[in-house]
Scaffold this motif. Structure first.
Motif: not given
Ligand code: NDP
Ligand code: MG
Length: 377
Positions: A140, A231, A251, A234
């Motif tokens: 990610s 999160s 996320p 990213h």
């Protein structure tokens, strides 16, 4: 994409692999699955094959599904020029060989398997360039950076975010006594066991710095890590003029997986709901605690040394993680063991791929022996 994109998935039964199939199911008219490959979860692979009807399957164990040809190696998948793109989503070092084979055959790669770049980033990236092959990151953070970059020559530094894992605000003492169960409970992401343990020790971030160095060609001093528990951001990049571009999203690995396999197109796909800043309300950032999580420092050191140093780091860490998952050692010993093996290792500069595999094998044997000795004393 006018014509269907022909895709194979190596590691279709894993965390990334199953989510990739969910993405593909939503975009059925965009993809044709050429092959699916897994390791030992033959039942799941069978179910997937019956549902998605690939032309070929491969498993590390005997498998047969009516009407589908069983291949005898991952290389056979990687050599098949019917493929437009291969998603490499297996875990560990098994990803490296088929990735190289696919690159040699001019097939684009959606790369989840970070070990491939950690072990042999120089060779893989050079081959990709020579063969005009795209390597689109699934991880990610790297997928975020890939989305932010417009003109790489004007980028100053990369800023990689880290959730901090389950022990972010726990004491060193808590970490010392952490059970396998506590370690596998990641606050944000549901992933395979190996990467979840790496997320708890922050070695995952260490491996990602090395991955970023190879993917984007940045010096280690220009790759920064920042802890971001939610999160949502990213990762980000800073341009020479001070402008910072970040990629944000809820996320979910569906988004980077879909980006990587549909690039450069974008589709609605599996996106569940629209993003709302107001709903998220706050984003926190903090400096990583390198004293509590020394793995990141070790990864910077290995990366700067180059050659087989990162392959050594990867192999020693992976064997130590397996020993932890087997209940043989404590969580904090993963770093101690990895560091001891690393400190005693003699690096080979500019290694061939054969030398990398040879070193990988030696380091694993050494690490296993070292752990056995620890247990016997
Ligand atoms: P999993 O452990 O969930 O899945 C691993 C996959 O590899 C499974 O499909 C497994 O098959 C397969 N496999 C194992 N051995 C073999 C073999 N000999 N031949 C073919 N396939 C094999 O891992 P993840 O999906 O979590 O991670 C995969 C990779 O992606 C790792 O390198 C990880 O670092 C990276 N990654 C993962 C993220 C995530 O969110 N999960 C995020 C970013 C990167 P089987 O189960 O049938 O044995
Ligand atoms: Mg990641």
């Amino acid at each position: 994409m006018d014509e269907k994109r022909k895709i194979s998935i190596i590691g279709s039964t894993g965390s990334i692999g199953t989510q990739a199939l969910e993405v593909i199911e939503k975009l059925q008219d965009k993809f044709e699955i050429i092959s699916l490959a897994g390791g030992s979860n033959v039942d799941l692979l069978k179910q997937q094959a019956e549902k998605f009807k690939p032309k070929y399957i491969y498993a590390a164990k005997p498998i047969s599904v009516e009407g589908i040809k069983t291949l005898s190696s991952l290389d056979e998948i990687a050599e098949n020029k019917e493929n437009d793109i291969i998603l490499v989503a297996c875990s560990g070092k098994i990803g490296l060989k088929p990735t190289l084979k696919a690159i040699e055959n001019g097939i684009d790669i959606a790369l989840a398997n970070k070990e491939t770049l950690v072990m042999a980033g120089d060779i893989v990236m050079k081959k990709a360039k020579e063969n005009g092959v795209n390597i689109i990151p699934v991880d990610s953070e790297h997928c975020a950076i890939h989305q932010c970059i417009k003109d790489i020559s004007q980028v100053n530094k990369l800023i990689i975010t880290a959730s901090g894992g389950p022990f972010l605000h726990k004491t060193v003492e808590d970490m010392k006594n952490a059970t396998v169960e506590q370690t596998l409970k990641h606050p944000r992401w549901n992933m395979g066991k190996k990467i979840t343990v790496d997320s708890a020790t922050l070695m995952n971030k260490g491996l990602e710095i090395i991955e970023a160095h190879h993917l984007f060609g940045f010096d280690y001093d220009d790759i920064e890590v920042v802890v971001h528990p939610q999160s949502i951001v990213h990762s980000a990049i800073e341009y020479v003029d001070g402008s910072v571009i970040a990629q944000l999203g809820l996320p979910s690995m569906h988004i980077p997986i879909q980006y990587a396999i549909t690039y450069p197109e974008r589709y609605e796909g599996i996106k569940s709901r629209s993003f709302s800043f107001a709903e998220i309300a706050r984003l926190d950032f903090e400096k990583p605690d390198f004293e509590k999580f020394p793995t990141v420092k070790l990864a910077y050191k290995a990366g700067k040394m180059g050659g087989t140093a990162t392959a050594c780091l990867n192999a020693a860490n992976e064997e130590a993680v397996f020993a932890f998952l087997d209940g043989k050692i404590k969580l904090y010993q993963i770093y101690q063991i990895t560091k001891t093996i690393f400190d005693n290792y003699k690096i080979i500069q500019n290694p061939t791929i054969e030398e990398i595999f040879e070193e990988d094998k030696n380091i694993r044997e050494q690490t296993k022996k070292y752990i056995e000795n620890l247990l016997n004393n």
